[in-house]
Design a protein around this motif. Structure first.
Motif, PDB file in Angstrom:
ATOM      1  N   CYS A   1      35.359  48.819  35.615  1.00 55.44           N
ATOM      2  CA  CYS A   1      35.110  47.484  35.069  1.00 55.44           C
ATOM      3  C   CYS A   1      33.848  46.939  35.728  1.00 55.44           C
ATOM      4  O   CYS A   1      33.817  46.692  36.936  1.00 55.44           O
ATOM      5  CB  CYS A   1      36.309  46.577  35.336  1.00 55.44           C
ATOM      6  SG  CYS A   1      36.368  45.094  34.327  1.00 55.44           S
ATOM      7  N   SER A   2      32.802  46.791  34.944  1.00 52.61           N
ATOM      8  CA  SER A   2      31.479  46.482  35.472  1.00 52.61           C
ATOM      9  C   SER A   2      31.409  45.092  36.097  1.00 52.61           C
ATOM     10  O   SER A   2      32.105  44.165  35.672  1.00 52.61           O
ATOM     11  CB  SER A   2      30.463  46.562  34.331  1.00 52.61           C
ATOM     12  OG  SER A   2      29.218  46.042  34.727  1.00 52.61           O
ATOM     13  N   PRO A   3      30.537  44.923  37.104  1.00 53.60           N
ATOM     14  CA  PRO A   3      30.277  43.566  37.603  1.00 53.60           C
ATOM     15  C   PRO A   3      29.802  42.622  36.507  1.00 53.60           C
ATOM     16  O   PRO A   3      29.954  41.410  36.622  1.00 53.60           O
ATOM     17  CB  PRO A   3      29.185  43.793  38.667  1.00 53.60           C
ATOM     18  CG  PRO A   3      29.375  45.196  39.110  1.00 53.60           C
ATOM     19  CD  PRO A   3      29.845  45.944  37.891  1.00 53.60           C
ATOM     20  N   ARG A   4      29.223  43.189  35.414  1.00 56.81           N
ATOM     21  CA  ARG A   4      28.812  42.330  34.302  1.00 56.81           C
ATOM     22  C   ARG A   4      30.002  41.638  33.655  1.00 56.81           C
ATOM     23  O   ARG A   4      29.831  40.660  32.922  1.00 56.81           O
ATOM     24  CB  ARG A   4      28.062  43.147  33.249  1.00 56.81           C
ATOM     25  CG  ARG A   4      26.687  43.621  33.670  1.00 56.81           C
ATOM     26  CD  ARG A   4      25.688  42.477  33.788  1.00 56.81           C
ATOM     27  NE  ARG A   4      25.500  41.741  32.561  1.00 56.81           N
ATOM     28  CZ  ARG A   4      24.578  42.032  31.646  1.00 56.81           C
ATOM     29  NH1 ARG A   4      23.782  43.083  31.822  1.00 56.81           N
ATOM     30  NH2 ARG A   4      24.455  41.289  30.558  1.00 56.81           N
TER      31      ARG A   4
ATOM     32  N   LEU B   1      31.853  39.835  35.074  1.00 57.14           N
ATOM     33  CA  LEU B   1      31.867  38.505  35.670  1.00 57.14           C
ATOM     34  C   LEU B   1      31.188  37.482  34.772  1.00 57.14           C
ATOM     35  O   LEU B   1      31.277  36.288  34.997  1.00 57.14           O
ATOM     36  CB  LEU B   1      31.149  38.527  37.029  1.00 57.14           C
ATOM     37  CG  LEU B   1      31.917  39.150  38.198  1.00 57.14           C
ATOM     38  CD1 LEU B   1      30.971  39.434  39.346  1.00 57.14           C
ATOM     39  CD2 LEU B   1      33.033  38.219  38.650  1.00 57.14           C
ATOM     40  N   GLU B   2      30.470  37.961  33.761  1.00 57.05           N
ATOM     41  CA  GLU B   2      29.711  37.093  32.874  1.00 57.05           C
ATOM     42  C   GLU B   2      30.324  37.109  31.474  1.00 57.05           C
ATOM     43  O   GLU B   2      29.728  37.623  30.529  1.00 57.05           O
ATOM     44  CB  GLU B   2      28.255  37.568  32.799  1.00 57.05           C
ATOM     45  CG  GLU B   2      27.601  37.790  34.149  1.00 57.05           C
ATOM     46  CD  GLU B   2      26.307  38.564  34.059  1.00 57.05           C
ATOM     47  OE1 GLU B   2      25.774  38.710  32.944  1.00 57.05           O
ATOM     48  OE2 GLU B   2      25.823  39.022  35.094  1.00 57.05           O
TER      49      GLU B   2
ATOM     50  N   PRO C   1      39.604  44.263  39.989  1.00 56.33           N
ATOM     51  CA  PRO C   1      39.466  45.223  41.090  1.00 56.33           C
ATOM     52  C   PRO C   1      40.337  46.460  40.911  1.00 56.33           C
ATOM     53  O   PRO C   1      40.115  47.472  41.580  1.00 56.33           O
ATOM     54  CB  PRO C   1      39.903  44.411  42.320  1.00 56.33           C
ATOM     55  CG  PRO C   1      40.747  43.302  41.776  1.00 56.33           C
ATOM     56  CD  PRO C   1      40.171  42.977  40.432  1.00 56.33           C
TER      57      PRO C   1
ATOM     58  N   PRO D   1      36.491  40.395  35.388  1.00 54.98           N
ATOM     59  CA  PRO D   1      36.488  41.559  36.276  1.00 54.98           C
ATOM     60  C   PRO D   1      37.893  41.899  36.741  1.00 54.98           C
ATOM     61  O   PRO D   1      38.804  41.065  36.688  1.00 54.98           O
ATOM     62  CB  PRO D   1      35.622  41.090  37.450  1.00 54.98           C
ATOM     63  CG  PRO D   1      35.776  39.600  37.450  1.00 54.98           C
ATOM     64  CD  PRO D   1      35.897  39.205  36.008  1.00 54.98           C
TER      65      PRO D   1
END
Length: 467
Positions: A245-248, A250-251, A240, A238
């Motif tokens: 940039c998607s929270p996805r 994070l995976e 900021p 991710p």
């Protein structure tokens, strides 16, 4: 150290392992890349800026870290270059334009450059591109055309033409580009290399010059799937600084490469994607289908309308971004780019609303397909690289403009942000690419299939035909 350390046949993975083990000097690899650029770039015109001193300083730092027994990154000493819409500290971010050359130098690198260098990679320069990324040909009226490494009289593809030319020509093992409607996949197809357009929102676009915010993706091009996957892996996460940039992100998905596709369900795109093809494109898809023993065909609903919606959204969002420049400096645009942007500015708002509504419907329909298949195979381009300056070709018995129709098979995929790996099929006399399309966030599936095709010898980056 031999003068050809890090030559084009050496995978980035192998270079990094040798540098980390102290068997190869990062500086020697860098000098070899700079030497290749000096000799080959006058033919290919891939680079607009060569950051030689910066590259040498970074390479020396990598070598010093190795000598001190420190852990270096998975791309230690690997040369790479970026499309010149990425911010590079100390350079004005051209985005292929004349107008942007008046911008002050960037103060900070783009996020993806920072992540590549944090992994030990060495930036050697910025690359030629179509003006403001609105191009499929690789022909830039300000910097000249980037040329195809398999035949310099042909197009490299666009808009990441310099990226395709630099990797396909063996100048660097990895380059970064952008893909709005096909601008990574088209150069990959024409230049005979691997390219990854990730899921929309997967990789940060922070400090890169935009084109169409709701369609823009950044991603890598490379000569092998292993190099492509490694570059992709180190750039994930991710950011900021990029609201898109998607929270996805994070995976992160570490690509699990295998020599076979196991139980993956793969189908061939039918209907629209089997129409308007030259023989080479049909043969490339057939070779992939035969190698993977594919029997299932699926049809993406209303793909032609999806392409039309992509055009509407592209021209209107692009026009909105450039309105001030169009008013102040219309004569400093490539006329072909300027006229399409002006046309976009005049599209009525109700038509844009209809395109966006259709986009949502189309995405839902396509996602339904991925409940029954894991990946879909489709042509990347309808043809091999056309000749530089070629204005038209005949598809389906109709003479069509080249520039507008090269992306006929990439635009319906970009519209809904699906991840795609373009794989090169080494036909003669010119290579051509095939798209491996996966469900959102499943880049690992597309990369696994690409790696299996590479191991079978079906997909391969051919040596450049320049000295």
């Amino acid at each position: 150290m031999s003068s050809d350390s890090g030559a084009e046949g050496s995978a980035a993975v192998d270079i990094a392992k040798a540098v980390a083990a102290g068997k190869l000097s990062a500086l020697a690899v860098t000098e070899a890349a700079l030497a290749r650029i000096k000799v080959r770039d006058p033919i290919l015109n891939a680079f607009t800026d060569v950051t030689a001193e910066r590259a040498r300083a970074k390479a020396r730092a990598v070598d010093a870290a190795v000598a001190a027994g420190k852990t270096v990154g998975p791309l230690a000493g690997v040369p790479f270059a970026v499309k010149n819409l990425f911010d590079v500290a100390g350079l004005s971010t051209r985005a292929g334009s004349k107008i942007n050359r008046d911008l002050p130098p960037a103060r900070r690198d783009a996020t993806l450059i920072e992540r590549m260098e944090a992994a030990g990679a060495v930036l050697v320069g910025a690359l030629n591109m179509g003006e403001y990324a609105y191009d499929f040909t690789g022909e830039n009226i300000h910097d000249g055309a980037s040329r195809n490494p398999h035949d310099p009289t042909r197009m490299s593809g666009g808009s990441s033409g310099g990226s395709g030319s630099a990797v396909g020509g063996g100048l660097v093992p990895i380059a970064l580009g952008s893909d709005t409607n096909g601008s990574i996949r088209v150069p990959s197809s024409f230049c005979g290399i691997f390219g990854l357009k990730p899921t929309y929102g997967r990789l940060s676009r922070a400090r890169s010059f935009p084109f169409v915010a709701s369609l823009d993706h950044l991603g890598p091009l490379a000569r092998s799937v292993g190099d492509l996957a490694l570059a992709y892996d180190v750039m994930q996460g991710p950011d900021p600084d990029d609201a898109g940039c998607s929270p996805r992100a994070l995976e992160p998905v570490t690509p699990q490469l295998a020599d076979h596709i196991g139980g993956l369900r793969v189908a061939v795109a039918g209907g629209y994607f089997q129409q308007n093809l030259f023989a080479e494109a049909s043969e490339a898809v057939a070779r992939v289908a035969a190698a993977l023993q594919l029997t299932q065909t699926v049809e993406l609903p209303e793909a032609a309308r999806a392409r039309a919606a992509a055009y509407v959204i592209t021209t209107t969002e692009g026009a909105s971004l450039h309105l001030d420049r169009l008013r102040r400096r219309p004569d400093d645009f490539d006329p072909a780019v300027r006229d399409r942007l002006l046309a976009g500015a005049m599209i009525p708002a109700p038509l844009v609303d209809r395109a966006q509504k259709f986009r949502r419907w189309y995405r839902a329909q396509v996602l339904e397909l991925f409940k029954t298949v894991d990946a879909i195979i489709a042509p990347a381009t309808p043809c091999i690289a056309p000749k530089l300056g070629q204005a038209t070709f005949v598809l389906g018995g109709v003479e069509l403009p080249v520039r507008a129709n090269i992306g006929i098979h990439t635009q319906p995929i970009s519209l809904i942000g699906l991840p795609v790996v373009a794989v090169p099929i080494p036909l003669q006399p010119m290579p051509i690419g095939v798209q491996i399309i996966a469900a959102p966030w499943r880049e690992d599936v597309a990369l696994r299939i690409a790696h299996a095709l590479e191991k079978m010898g079906v997909a391969a980056a051919a040596p450049p035909k320049i000295s």
